[in-house]
Scaffold this motif. Structure first.
Motif, PDB file in Angstrom:
ATOM      1  N   ALA A  67     -10.023  -7.770   9.864  1.00  0.00           N
ATOM      2  CA  ALA A  67     -10.984  -6.669   9.950  1.00  0.00           C
ATOM      3  C   ALA A  67     -11.795  -6.554   8.659  1.00  0.00           C
ATOM      4  O   ALA A  67     -13.018  -6.362   8.697  1.00  0.00           O
ATOM      5  CB  ALA A  67     -10.264  -5.353  10.256  1.00  0.00           C
ATOM      6  N   LEU A  68     -11.131  -6.668   7.520  1.00  0.00           N
ATOM      7  CA  LEU A  68     -11.816  -6.596   6.235  1.00  0.00           C
ATOM      8  C   LEU A  68     -12.822  -7.732   6.082  1.00  0.00           C
ATOM      9  O   LEU A  68     -13.975  -7.510   5.687  1.00  0.00           O
ATOM     10  CB  LEU A  68     -10.802  -6.645   5.086  1.00  0.00           C
ATOM     11  N   MET A  69     -12.400  -8.937   6.435  1.00  0.00           N
ATOM     12  CA  MET A  69     -13.282 -10.089   6.297  1.00  0.00           C
ATOM     13  C   MET A  69     -14.468  -9.995   7.258  1.00  0.00           C
ATOM     14  O   MET A  69     -15.596 -10.326   6.880  1.00  0.00           O
ATOM     15  CB  MET A  69     -12.492 -11.383   6.498  1.00  0.00           C
ATOM     16  N   ASP A  70     -14.228  -9.544   8.473  1.00  0.00           N
ATOM     17  CA  ASP A  70     -15.328  -9.374   9.436  1.00  0.00           C
ATOM     18  C   ASP A  70     -16.339  -8.342   8.931  1.00  0.00           C
ATOM     19  O   ASP A  70     -17.552  -8.569   8.981  1.00  0.00           O
ATOM     20  CB  ASP A  70     -14.798  -8.943  10.803  1.00  0.00           C
ATOM     21  N   ALA A  71     -15.833  -7.216   8.440  1.00  0.00           N
ATOM     22  CA  ALA A  71     -16.719  -6.166   7.934  1.00  0.00           C
ATOM     23  C   ALA A  71     -17.486  -6.643   6.701  1.00  0.00           C
ATOM     24  O   ALA A  71     -18.685  -6.378   6.563  1.00  0.00           O
ATOM     25  CB  ALA A  71     -15.917  -4.908   7.610  1.00  0.00           C
ATOM     26  N   ALA A  72     -16.802  -7.355   5.816  1.00  0.00           N
ATOM     27  CA  ALA A  72     -17.471  -7.864   4.612  1.00  0.00           C
ATOM     28  C   ALA A  72     -18.565  -8.850   4.980  1.00  0.00           C
ATOM     29  O   ALA A  72     -19.660  -8.828   4.396  1.00  0.00           O
ATOM     30  CB  ALA A  72     -16.441  -8.513   3.684  1.00  0.00           C
TER      31      ALA A  72
END
Length: 86
Positions: A67-72
Motif C-alpha cells: 500500500a505504501l509503495m503504491d501510494a508513493a
C-alpha cells in the motif's frame, strides 16, 4: 493535507533496496507457510499455530508495504517493484 515529514522520509527511501527487502520478506513468509504445513502434517498443532500466526503477522507488513509503495508511486516517487517470479 500536507505531510512534510512523510514526504521527507519517502524522498530518502532507497526504493530498490526496499523492493529487495520486500522480496526477502515474501520468501520468508512462504517458507514459514511451508514449515507450518509440515508441522500440521506431523500433528504438531501448537507449533503449526505459531507458524501461522507469524506468517499472518508478516503478511500484514507485506500488505502495508504494498500500500505504501503504491501510494508513493502515485505521488510520483521513483518506486521500484521487483517483477521476477519463480
Amino acid at each position: 493535507m500536507s505531510l512534510p515529514h512523510l514526504h521527507a522520509a519517502l524522498n530518502r527511501t532507497d526504493w530498490a533496496a526496499l523492493a529487495e527487502q520486500k522480496e526477502v520478506l515474501a520468501n520468508e513468509v512462504a517458507s514459514i507457510r511451508s514449515a507450518r504445513a509440515l508441522l500440521a502434517a506431523h500433528e504438531c498443532d501448537s507449533a503449526a499455530d505459531l507458524a501461522l500466526d507469524q506468517a499472518e503477522s508478516l503478511d500484514g507488513i507485506l500488505h502495508w508495504m504494498d500500500a505504501l509503495m503504491d501510494a508513493a508511486q502515485q505521488d510520483g516517487f521513483p518506486v521500484v517493484f521487483l517483477t521476477t517470479t519463480e
